[in-house]
Design a protein around this motif. Structure first.
Motif, PDB file in Angstrom:
ATOM      1  N   ALA A 275      47.085  43.743  -8.042  1.00  0.00           N
ATOM      2  CA  ALA A 275      48.231  43.699  -8.636  1.00  0.00           C
ATOM      3  C   ALA A 275      49.190  42.646  -8.241  1.00  0.00           C
ATOM      4  CB  ALA A 275      49.025  45.014  -8.357  1.00  0.00           C
ATOM      5  N   GLY A 276      50.212  42.399  -9.024  1.00  0.00           N
ATOM      6  CA  GLY A 276      51.269  41.197  -8.975  1.00  0.00           C
ATOM      7  C   GLY A 276      50.710  39.807  -9.117  1.00  0.00           C
ATOM      8  N   GLN A 277      49.455  39.618  -9.779  1.00  0.00           N
ATOM      9  CA  GLN A 277      49.005  38.422 -10.052  1.00  0.00           C
ATOM     10  C   GLN A 277      48.732  38.162 -11.694  1.00  0.00           C
ATOM     11  OE1 GLN A 277      45.513  37.076  -7.558  1.00  0.00           O
ATOM     12  NE2 GLN A 277      46.887  37.635  -5.802  1.00  0.00           N
ATOM     13  N   LYS A 278      48.751  37.103 -12.136  1.00  0.00           N
ATOM     14  CA  LYS A 278      48.473  36.713 -13.398  1.00  0.00           C
ATOM     15  C   LYS A 278      46.923  36.456 -13.824  1.00  0.00           C
ATOM     16  CE  LYS A 278      51.143  33.759 -15.373  1.00  0.00           C
ATOM     17  NZ  LYS A 278      51.809  32.564 -15.758  1.00  0.00           N
ATOM     18  N   TYR A 279      46.683  36.955 -15.047  1.00  0.00           N
ATOM     19  CA  TYR A 279      45.295  36.881 -15.536  1.00  0.00           C
ATOM     20  C   TYR A 279      45.221  36.623 -16.928  1.00  0.00           C
ATOM     21  CZ  TYR A 279      44.151  40.010 -11.644  1.00  0.00           C
ATOM     22  OH  TYR A 279      44.172  40.457 -10.269  1.00  0.00           O
ATOM     23  N   LEU A 280      43.928  35.944 -17.281  1.00  0.00           N
ATOM     24  CA  LEU A 280      43.789  35.602 -18.796  1.00  0.00           C
ATOM     25  C   LEU A 280      42.766  36.213 -19.186  1.00  0.00           C
ATOM     26  CD1 LEU A 280      45.014  33.112 -20.417  1.00  0.00           C
ATOM     27  CD2 LEU A 280      42.671  31.802 -19.754  1.00  0.00           C
ATOM     28  N   LEU A 281      43.036  37.161 -20.195  1.00  0.00           N
ATOM     29  CA  LEU A 281      42.113  37.844 -21.078  1.00  0.00           C
ATOM     30  C   LEU A 281      41.536  37.107 -22.296  1.00  0.00           C
ATOM     31  CD1 LEU A 281      40.727  40.829 -21.410  1.00  0.00           C
ATOM     32  CD2 LEU A 281      42.894  41.136 -22.816  1.00  0.00           C
ATOM     33  N   THR A 282      40.222  37.077 -22.428  1.00  0.00           N
ATOM     34  CA  THR A 282      39.516  36.218 -23.584  1.00  0.00           C
ATOM     35  C   THR A 282      38.599  37.288 -24.224  1.00  0.00           C
ATOM     36  OG1 THR A 282      37.718  35.161 -22.444  1.00  0.00           O
ATOM     37  CG2 THR A 282      40.057  33.899 -22.672  1.00  0.00           C
ATOM     38  N   VAL A 283      38.637  37.295 -25.585  1.00  0.00           N
ATOM     39  CA  VAL A 283      37.529  38.173 -26.131  1.00  0.00           C
ATOM     40  C   VAL A 283      37.015  37.395 -27.347  1.00  0.00           C
ATOM     41  CG1 VAL A 283      37.484  40.432 -27.531  1.00  0.00           C
ATOM     42  CG2 VAL A 283      39.151  40.297 -25.753  1.00  0.00           C
ATOM     43  N   VAL A 284      35.615  37.633 -27.482  1.00  0.00           N
ATOM     44  CA  VAL A 284      34.930  36.854 -28.733  1.00  0.00           C
ATOM     45  C   VAL A 284      34.124  38.285 -29.306  1.00  0.00           C
ATOM     46  CG1 VAL A 284      32.961  35.415 -29.319  1.00  0.00           C
ATOM     47  CG2 VAL A 284      34.603  34.895 -27.724  1.00  0.00           C
ATOM     48  N   SER A 285      34.216  38.285 -30.386  1.00  0.00           N
ATOM     49  CA  SER A 285      33.451  39.280 -31.148  1.00  0.00           C
ATOM     50  C   SER A 285      33.243  38.767 -32.543  1.00  0.00           C
ATOM     51  CB  SER A 285      34.393  40.517 -31.501  1.00  0.00           C
ATOM     52  OG  SER A 285      33.797  41.687 -32.175  1.00  0.00           O
ATOM     53  N   LYS A 286      31.865  39.011 -33.165  1.00  0.00           N
ATOM     54  CA  LYS A 286      31.333  38.463 -34.193  1.00  0.00           C
ATOM     55  C   LYS A 286      32.109  38.891 -35.412  1.00  0.00           C
ATOM     56  CE  LYS A 286      26.984  38.281 -36.987  1.00  0.00           C
ATOM     57  NZ  LYS A 286      26.960  36.676 -36.912  1.00  0.00           N
ATOM     58  N   ASP A 287      32.514  37.960 -36.195  1.00  0.00           N
ATOM     59  CA  ASP A 287      33.279  38.266 -37.590  1.00  0.00           C
ATOM     60  C   ASP A 287      34.735  38.550 -37.281  1.00  0.00           C
ATOM     61  OD1 ASP A 287      31.008  38.219 -39.102  1.00  0.00           O
ATOM     62  OD2 ASP A 287      30.454  40.504 -38.799  1.00  0.00           O
ATOM     63  N   TYR A 288      35.244  38.010 -36.137  1.00  0.00           N
ATOM     64  CA  TYR A 288      36.636  38.225 -35.662  1.00  0.00           C
ATOM     65  C   TYR A 288      37.039  36.886 -35.100  1.00  0.00           C
ATOM     66  CZ  TYR A 288      36.436  43.120 -36.621  1.00  0.00           C
ATOM     67  OH  TYR A 288      36.336  44.476 -37.313  1.00  0.00           O
ATOM     68  N   LEU A 289      38.379  36.695 -35.317  1.00  0.00           N
ATOM     69  CA  LEU A 289      38.901  35.121 -34.737  1.00  0.00           C
ATOM     70  C   LEU A 289      38.864  35.577 -33.026  1.00  0.00           C
ATOM     71  CD1 LEU A 289      42.297  34.868 -36.996  1.00  0.00           C
ATOM     72  CD2 LEU A 289      39.856  33.527 -37.081  1.00  0.00           C
ATOM     73  N   PRO A 290      38.695  34.474 -32.402  1.00  0.00           N
ATOM     74  CA  PRO A 290      38.981  34.606 -30.872  1.00  0.00           C
ATOM     75  C   PRO A 290      40.158  34.957 -30.464  1.00  0.00           C
ATOM     76  CG  PRO A 290      38.710  32.176 -31.709  1.00  0.00           C
ATOM     77  CD  PRO A 290      38.814  33.284 -32.874  1.00  0.00           C
ATOM     78  N   TYR A 291      40.410  35.464 -29.341  1.00  0.00           N
ATOM     79  CA  TYR A 291      41.549  36.273 -28.798  1.00  0.00           C
ATOM     80  C   TYR A 291      41.559  35.583 -27.262  1.00  0.00           C
ATOM     81  CZ  TYR A 291      45.272  39.729 -27.636  1.00  0.00           C
ATOM     82  OH  TYR A 291      46.386  39.977 -27.411  1.00  0.00           O
ATOM     83  N   CYS A 292      42.906  35.151 -26.664  1.00  0.00           N
ATOM     84  CA  CYS A 292      43.146  34.559 -25.584  1.00  0.00           C
ATOM     85  C   CYS A 292      44.500  34.710 -25.149  1.00  0.00           C
ATOM     86  CB  CYS A 292      42.614  33.033 -25.496  1.00  0.00           C
ATOM     87  SG  CYS A 292      42.725  32.465 -24.113  1.00  0.00           S
ATOM     88  N   VAL A 293      44.753  35.573 -24.240  1.00  0.00           N
ATOM     89  CA  VAL A 293      46.178  36.087 -23.937  1.00  0.00           C
ATOM     90  C   VAL A 293      46.546  35.959 -22.354  1.00  0.00           C
ATOM     91  CG1 VAL A 293      45.908  38.437 -23.957  1.00  0.00           C
ATOM     92  CG2 VAL A 293      48.248  37.438 -24.217  1.00  0.00           C
ATOM     93  N   GLN A 294      47.601  35.584 -21.842  1.00  0.00           N
ATOM     94  CA  GLN A 294      48.090  35.879 -20.367  1.00  0.00           C
ATOM     95  C   GLN A 294      48.555  37.002 -20.323  1.00  0.00           C
ATOM     96  OE1 GLN A 294      49.697  32.295 -18.704  1.00  0.00           O
ATOM     97  NE2 GLN A 294      49.383  30.921 -20.200  1.00  0.00           N
ATOM     98  N   ILE A 295      48.236  37.767 -19.010  1.00  0.00           N
ATOM     99  CA  ILE A 295      48.759  38.890 -18.555  1.00  0.00           C
ATOM    100  C   ILE A 295      49.451  38.941 -17.145  1.00  0.00           C
ATOM    101  CG2 ILE A 295      48.273  41.470 -18.395  1.00  0.00           C
ATOM    102  CD1 ILE A 295      46.010  41.328 -20.103  1.00  0.00           C
ATOM    103  N   ALA A 296      50.790  39.030 -17.051  1.00  0.00           N
ATOM    104  CA  ALA A 296      51.377  39.124 -15.989  1.00  0.00           C
ATOM    105  C   ALA A 296      51.729  40.304 -15.313  1.00  0.00           C
ATOM    106  CB  ALA A 296      52.696  38.308 -15.920  1.00  0.00           C
ATOM    107  N   THR A 297      51.100  40.853 -14.072  1.00  0.00           N
ATOM    108  CA  THR A 297      51.233  41.957 -13.580  1.00  0.00           C
ATOM    109  C   THR A 297      52.267  41.994 -12.442  1.00  0.00           C
ATOM    110  OG1 THR A 297      49.455  41.742 -11.816  1.00  0.00           O
ATOM    111  CG2 THR A 297      48.718  42.435 -13.968  1.00  0.00           C
ATOM    112  N   LYS A 298      52.821  43.201 -12.139  1.00  0.00           N
ATOM    113  CA  LYS A 298      53.812  43.518 -11.062  1.00  0.00           C
ATOM    114  C   LYS A 298      52.963  44.241  -9.640  1.00  0.00           C
ATOM    115  CE  LYS A 298      57.399  44.045 -14.224  1.00  0.00           C
ATOM    116  NZ  LYS A 298      58.530  44.973 -14.611  1.00  0.00           N
ATOM    117  N   LYS A 299      53.472  43.784  -8.701  1.00  0.00           N
ATOM    118  CA  LYS A 299      52.802  44.437  -7.314  1.00  0.00           C
ATOM    119  C   LYS A 299      53.076  45.866  -7.555  1.00  0.00           C
ATOM    120  CE  LYS A 299      53.665  40.627  -4.252  1.00  0.00           C
ATOM    121  NZ  LYS A 299      54.332  40.238  -2.967  1.00  0.00           N
TER     122      LYS A 299
END
Length: 437
Positions: A275-299
């Motif tokens: 908790a309290g750190q930053k993450y990058l979430l990526t998703v790849v799925s057939k027939d769908y656009l790629p997904y990439c987002v930053q998630i900031a969490t709190k302690k």
């Protein structure tokens, strides 16, 4: 016998005509629905396809001068909808025009009291959500609220056609007004999505309790600062669960190495994080656009639930590869960009029939608008940025026959008048245009 058959035939025709007439009138927009005082009350989550709204009715609610850019300057062809929230939820919706030539703007208001419509007319009530951006034909001119959008209010001109989702509570009443800028439209379908409120960051309540000293329970050191992240993949239109490859990378120290969490061909991710750190979430799925987002969490976070709405790949679609970013006035990529680039490579390998164009953009202050030398430099810079991404994809195994690139200069800045560092960074971007799938 012939007379009986003829009679039955006419009865069947009459029933068919009645059924057709009922179907046509089920989603009719009447002239009185052009005004706030006579909205269409929604009883279902889908309304449409409708006929086209025509004119602004008896009262022009937006004729008064507005002090901001987040309201209609004037009404063109409007329709008002009203709906009541039945339980605590997250509200998103899609406005789907029957013709991509139509340009629907919308304002969403929370109902207050009996003077509500008059308060809108005088500008005393502001919308809780709005979107007045130009229509994007690449996504069939759709607009609405989505889980992925960042801005609550989107002003006129170029911008995201979707605004941010809204947390709603049981018993609240909302008025949604749509305005088609163009006359002689073809109508629309309104699709409302209400799902259990699971996208908020949820923390355990802190309960102060006085207990004898000897009975105080000590939390094991290994559990301090730990949190659970839960991610579920959904189709953005049907809301059905889909499968994909999910990667989660800790980017707190700006080190972009192999993802610490990776799950293949899954509908959900449930994992312990710090908790309290930053993450990058990526998703790849057939027939769908790629997904990439930053998630900031709190302690203080203990459970982070982040649902992902994946969009189907379609020819003509254009999306902003938000995390492919550049240093100012350079073709040098920011370190985080390589994660997003690899996400794009995986998408192209997962969808081998997709062809796309890489479009480069720049951030150019307004003062350079009439500076020919600067305009030429910016156009060339945007092309070099697009070419750099093109070359990276080819280097990583993508057939160059599936790819092309183009420099857009400063014609389509997301924030054309900004002085904020973060917004200028978003202007220095790459967008992906799907040529075919």
């Amino acid at each position: 016998m012939k007379t009986v058959r003829f009679f039955l035939f006419n009865i069947i025709l009459l029933l068919m005509e009645c059924a057709y007439s009922i179907a046509q009138e089920k989603y009719i927009i009447k002239p009185e629905n052009n005004d706030c005082s006579n909205p269409i009350e929604l009883k279902d989550t889908i309304y449409g396809p409708t006929n086209a709204p025509d004119g602004y009715g008896k009262l022009n609610e937006f004729n008064a001068p507005q002090k901001d850019l987040y309201s209609f300057e004037k009404e063109h062809n409007t329709v008002w909808y009203k709906f009541t929230i039945k339980q605590n939820d997250i509200l998103t919706f899609d406005i789907v025009p029957l013709s991509i030539k139509d340009d629907y703007d919308f304002l969403l208001y929370k109902y207050t009291n009996k003077n509500f419509c008059e308060a809108i007319k005088t500008g005393k009530i502001k919308p809780v959500r709005s979107n007045i951006s130009r229509n994007e034909k690449q996504i069939k001119s759709k607009t609405g609220l989505s889980m992925d959008a960042k801005d609550e209010l989107v002003h006129s001109g170029y911008g995201n056609p979707y605004s941010k989702f809204l947390d709603v509570k049981k018993g609240e009443v909302y008025y949604l007004v749509l305005d088609n800028v163009y006359a002689n439209g073809k109508g629309h379908t309104l699709i409302i999505h209400l799902k259990e409120n699971t996208t908020q960051i949820i923390s355990k309540p802190i309960v102060k309790k006085v207990v004898p000293k000897e009975t105080v329970k000590v939390v094991p050191k290994k559990d301090i600062g730990k949190a659970i992240i839960q991610t579920v993949l959904f189709d953005s239109i049907s809301n059905e669960r889909i499968k994909g490859d999910i990667d989660l990378l800790n980017i707190t120290k700006q080190k972009f190495k192999t993802p610490e969490i990776s799950k293949k061909d899954t509908t959900a991710l449930n994992w312990k994080i710090i908790a309290g750190q930053k993450y990058l979430l990526t998703v790849v799925s057939k027939d769908y656009l790629p997904y990439c987002v930053q998630i900031a969490t709190k302690k203080s976070d203990t459970l982070i639930v982040y649902n992902v709405n994946m969009q189907k790949v379609e020819a003509g679609l254009q999306y902003n590869a938000e995390n492919i970013l550049f240093y100012g006035n350079e073709t040098k990529l920011l370190p985080i960009s390589f994660v997003a680039l690899n996400n794009l490579v995986s998408f192209l390998k997962e969808n081998p029939s997709v062809k796309l164009q890489v479009q480069g953009h720049v951030n150019s202050p307004k003062k350079y608008t009439f500076n020919l030398t600067k305009k030429i430099f910016m156009r060339r810079l945007s092309k070099k940025r697009a070419k750099l991404v093109f070359a990276y994809l080819v280097k990583n195994g993508i057939d160059k026959k599936r790819l092309s690139y183009k420099g857009m200069g400063a014609k389509k800045m997301i924030y054309p008048h900004t002085h904020k560092l973060q917004e200028m960074q978003k202007n220095r971007r790459v967008e992906i245009h799907i040529i075919s799938n």
